[in-house]
Design a protein around this motif. Structure first.
Motif, PDB file in Angstrom:
ATOM      1  N   SER A 115       0.830  -1.212   0.000  1.00 42.79           N
ATOM      2  CA  SER A 115       0.000   0.000   0.000  1.00 42.79           C
ATOM      3  C   SER A 115       0.860   1.257   0.000  1.00 42.79           C
ATOM      4  O   SER A 115       0.565   2.229  -0.710  1.00 42.79           O
ATOM      5  N   LEU A 116       1.924   1.257   0.790  1.00 42.55           N
ATOM      6  CA  LEU A 116       2.797   2.427   0.847  1.00 42.55           C
ATOM      7  C   LEU A 116       3.504   2.649  -0.488  1.00 42.55           C
ATOM      8  O   LEU A 116       3.618   3.790  -0.962  1.00 42.55           O
ATOM      9  N   LEU A 117       3.951   1.564  -1.111  1.00 40.99           N
ATOM     10  CA  LEU A 117       4.598   1.690  -2.422  1.00 40.99           C
ATOM     11  C   LEU A 117       3.619   2.228  -3.471  1.00 40.99           C
ATOM     12  O   LEU A 117       3.977   3.092  -4.284  1.00 40.99           O
ATOM     13  N   LEU A 118       2.398   1.716  -3.446  1.00 37.58           N
ATOM     14  CA  LEU A 118       1.388   2.215  -4.382  1.00 37.58           C
ATOM     15  C   LEU A 118       1.061   3.681  -4.118  1.00 37.58           C
ATOM     16  O   LEU A 118       0.875   4.469  -5.049  1.00 37.58           O
ATOM     17  N   ALA A 119       0.992   4.061  -2.839  1.00 41.92           N
ATOM     18  CA  ALA A 119       0.698   5.453  -2.502  1.00 41.92           C
ATOM     19  C   ALA A 119       1.802   6.375  -3.006  1.00 41.92           C
ATOM     20  O   ALA A 119       1.525   7.468  -3.526  1.00 41.92           O
ATOM     21  N   LEU A 120       3.046   5.953  -2.859  1.00 38.48           N
ATOM     22  CA  LEU A 120       4.155   6.766  -3.360  1.00 38.48           C
ATOM     23  C   LEU A 120       4.082   6.914  -4.879  1.00 38.48           C
ATOM     24  O   LEU A 120       4.379   7.979  -5.432  1.00 38.48           O
ATOM     25  N   ALA A 121       3.675   5.827  -5.551  1.00 34.93           N
ATOM     26  CA  ALA A 121       3.560   5.886  -7.014  1.00 34.93           C
ATOM     27  C   ALA A 121       2.400   6.773  -7.444  1.00 34.93           C
ATOM     28  O   ALA A 121       2.527   7.580  -8.371  1.00 34.93           O
ATOM     29  N   ARG A 133      -6.359   5.172  -8.988  1.00 38.64           N
ATOM     30  CA  ARG A 133      -6.860   5.313  -7.623  1.00 38.64           C
ATOM     31  C   ARG A 133      -8.252   4.703  -7.489  1.00 38.64           C
ATOM     32  O   ARG A 133      -8.569   4.037  -6.504  1.00 38.64           O
ATOM     33  N   THR A 134      -9.077   4.928  -8.490  1.00 38.66           N
ATOM     34  CA  THR A 134     -10.428   4.367  -8.476  1.00 38.66           C
ATOM     35  C   THR A 134     -10.398   2.852  -8.592  1.00 38.66           C
ATOM     36  O   THR A 134     -11.114   2.143  -7.861  1.00 38.66           O
ATOM     37  N   VAL A 135      -9.566   2.341  -9.481  1.00 45.40           N
ATOM     38  CA  VAL A 135      -9.487   0.893  -9.702  1.00 45.40           C
ATOM     39  C   VAL A 135      -9.039   0.175  -8.438  1.00 45.40           C
ATOM     40  O   VAL A 135      -9.596  -0.864  -8.054  1.00 45.40           O
ATOM     41  N   TYR A 136      -8.043   0.724  -7.762  1.00 43.59           N
ATOM     42  CA  TYR A 136      -7.534   0.076  -6.558  1.00 43.59           C
ATOM     43  C   TYR A 136      -8.542   0.108  -5.422  1.00 43.59           C
ATOM     44  O   TYR A 136      -8.505  -0.752  -4.533  1.00 43.59           O
ATOM     45  N   SER A 199      -5.942   0.914   2.432  1.00 37.76           N
ATOM     46  CA  SER A 199      -4.656   1.326   3.005  1.00 37.76           C
ATOM     47  C   SER A 199      -3.939   2.301   2.085  1.00 37.76           C
ATOM     48  O   SER A 199      -3.299   3.260   2.551  1.00 37.76           O
ATOM     49  N   THR A 200      -4.044   2.083   0.781  1.00 36.20           N
ATOM     50  CA  THR A 200      -3.376   2.971  -0.178  1.00 36.20           C
ATOM     51  C   THR A 200      -3.923   4.389  -0.109  1.00 36.20           C
ATOM     52  O   THR A 200      -3.158   5.364  -0.132  1.00 36.20           O
ATOM     53  N   ILE A 201      -5.240   4.527  -0.003  1.00 37.62           N
ATOM     54  CA  ILE A 201      -5.853   5.852   0.074  1.00 37.62           C
ATOM     55  C   ILE A 201      -5.378   6.599   1.322  1.00 37.62           C
ATOM     56  O   ILE A 201      -5.056   7.798   1.280  1.00 37.62           O
ATOM     57  N   LEU A 202      -5.322   5.903   2.448  1.00 34.72           N
ATOM     58  CA  LEU A 202      -4.869   6.548   3.685  1.00 34.72           C
ATOM     59  C   LEU A 202      -3.401   6.943   3.591  1.00 34.72           C
ATOM     60  O   LEU A 202      -3.008   8.043   4.009  1.00 34.72           O
ATOM     61  N   TYR A 203      -2.584   6.048   3.065  1.00 31.32           N
ATOM     62  CA  TYR A 203      -1.173   6.375   2.896  1.00 31.32           C
ATOM     63  C   TYR A 203      -0.985   7.527   1.908  1.00 31.32           C
ATOM     64  O   TYR A 203      -0.114   8.378   2.088  1.00 31.32           O
ATOM     65  N   LEU A 204      -1.795   7.531   0.865  1.00 32.24           N
ATOM     66  CA  LEU A 204      -1.694   8.598  -0.134  1.00 32.24           C
ATOM     67  C   LEU A 204      -1.979   9.954   0.503  1.00 32.24           C
ATOM     68  O   LEU A 204      -1.272  10.939   0.239  1.00 32.24           O
TER      69      LEU A 204
END
Length: 322
Positions: A115-121, A133-136, A199-204
Motif C-alpha cells: 500500500s505504501l509503495l502504491l501510494a508513493l507511485a 486510484r479508483t481501480v484500486y 490502506s493505499t488511500i490513507l497512505y496517499l
C-alpha cells in the motif's frame, strides 16, 4: 425633607437584612437556572448512556454469565462454572483455529508495504493516476461475499484463472483451496488484494500531507531518494501505519466470511479454520452457545491485550516537528 431622609436612611438601617434577602433571591434564581441546565444536560446525555447500557454493558454482562453455563441458545441455562474455560484450553481445535488466525496476520505487513509503495507511485503526477486510484479502491466497496465467490472460482485447480495464468509460464499450479499447504496463503493473497485500496488511500493522504520543505531541505543537505524516504516519509506516515496495524489486527482476528464461503468445512485438515469461524460453528451448528461465548470472550481479551501493547509501543515512538 424629613420624610425623604427617612426613606434614604431605611435601606442603610436594615441593610444587612436587605442584603441577605437579596442573596437568598439570587441563590434561588441560580438554583432554578442550574436545575434547568442539569435537566437539559441529562436529556442530551441520556441517549448515549442508554445506548451504552443497552448495547454494551447489558450484552457483556449476559455474555459473561452465558459463558459459565451449558446453554444451547434456546433452552434453559444450566450453570456449570468454569467448565467451558477448562474445556476450551484443552480443545485442540480451538488452538488450531487460533494458530490459523495468527497465521493470517502475515498478510498485514505485506499489505502495508504494498500500500505504501502504491501510494508513493500514485502521489506522483503521472497520466491516469485518478483512474488507478479508483481501480484500486473498487474491491474495498465491493461485497465481500461476491469477492469470495469470484476468488473461489479463480482458485479452482482445473479451470481457475490463477492456474491458467501460471500455465503461461509453464507452472503447474496447485489446487489452491484443497491443498492444506496452499489454502491459507491463497486466503491471505485474497485478503491483501481486498484491503489494498483502503490502506493505499490513507497512505496517499499522509504522503501528500508531508511538507515539501522537508524534502527540499534534505535534498540541499545531499540526501538521496532512499534517505529522504527513510528519514522523512516513514516517520511522517507513522500515525497512519499505527492506525492500520491496529484496525487490521482487530479485523484479522474476526476473519470469517471468506473462510465460510471458500472453505466451508474449515479447509483440508482444518487448515483454514479461523477462531471466529470455529465460534460460529459451535454456536449455530452444534448449538453450544455457552461454550462459544467463552471462546468469544477469550478472543476479545486477547485482542484487547494486543491493542493495548500496540498503543504503548506507539506512545514510545511519538515525535513532533516544531
Amino acid at each position: 425633607m424629613s420624610t425623604t431622609a427617612q426613606e434614604v436612611q431605611a435601606p442603610s438601617e436594615g441593610g444587612t437584612e436587605w442584603t441577605k434577602a437579596r442573596r437568598k433571591a439570587s441563590a434561588k434564581a441560580n438554583r432554578k437556572l442550574h436545575r434547568k441546565e442539569y435537566i437539559w444536560a441529562g436529556i442530551f446525555l441520556a441517549p448515549p448512556v442508554i445506548g451504552w447500557v443497552v448495547f454494551l454493558l447489558a450484552p457483556m454482562t449476559f455474555s459473561i454469565y452465558a459463558s459459565l453455563t451449558n446453554w444451547n441458545g434456546l433452552g434453559n441455562m444450566v450453570f456449570i462454572g468454569f467448565d467451558n474455560y477448562i474445556n476450551l484450553f484443552q480443545d485442540q481445535y480451538f488452538w488450531k483455529a487460533m494458530g490459523n488466525t495468527v497465521f493470517y496476520m502475515i498478510g498485514i505487513p505485506i499489505g502495508l508495504v504494498l500500500s505504501l509503495l502504491l501510494a508513493l507511485a500514485l502521489a506522483r503526477k503521472v497520466p491516469g493516476r485518478t483512474f488507478f486510484r479508483t481501480v484500486y479502491y473498487i474491491p474495498v466497496i465491493s461485497s465481500l461475499a461476491a469477492i469470495a465467490i469470484l476468488w473461489q472460482w479463480a482458485y479452482n485447480g482445473d479451470f481457475g484463472l490463477v492456474n491458467q495464468f501460471l500455465g503461461f509460464f509453464g507452472i503447474d499450479g496447485p489446487n489452491w483451496l484443497m491443498d492444506k499447504n496452499w489454502a491459507k496463503p491463497a486466503l491471505i493473497i485474497m485478503a491483501v488484494w481486498k484491503g489494498l485500496g483502503y490502506s493505499t488511500i490513507l497512505y496517499l493522504a499522509a504522503v501528500q500531507a508531508v511538507p515539501r520543505s522537508l524534502y527540499e531541505a534534505a535534498a540541499l543537505d545531499g540526501a538521496n531518494g532512499f534517505q529522504r524516504f527513510r528519514t522523512i516519509t516513514l516517520p511522517m506516515v507513522r500515525p497512519v501505519t499505527f492506525f492500520l496495524v491496529v484496525t487490521n489486527v482487530i479485523g484479522g482476528a474476526m476473519i470469517f466470511t471468506e473462510i465460510n464461503i471458500m472453505t466451508p468445512t474449515g479447509g483440508p485438515s482444518w487448515s483454514t479454520a479461523s477462531i471466529v469461524w470455529y465460534i460460529w460453528n459451535k454456536a449455530f451448528k452444534n448449538l453450544q452457545m455457552g461454550y462459544a461465548t467463552s471462546m468469544a470472550l477469550v478472543l476479545g481479551i486477547l485482542v484487547l491485550i494486543v491493542t493495548v501493547i500496540q498503543f504503548r509501543m506507539n506512545k514510545r515512538n511519538e515525535f513532533s516537528i516544531e
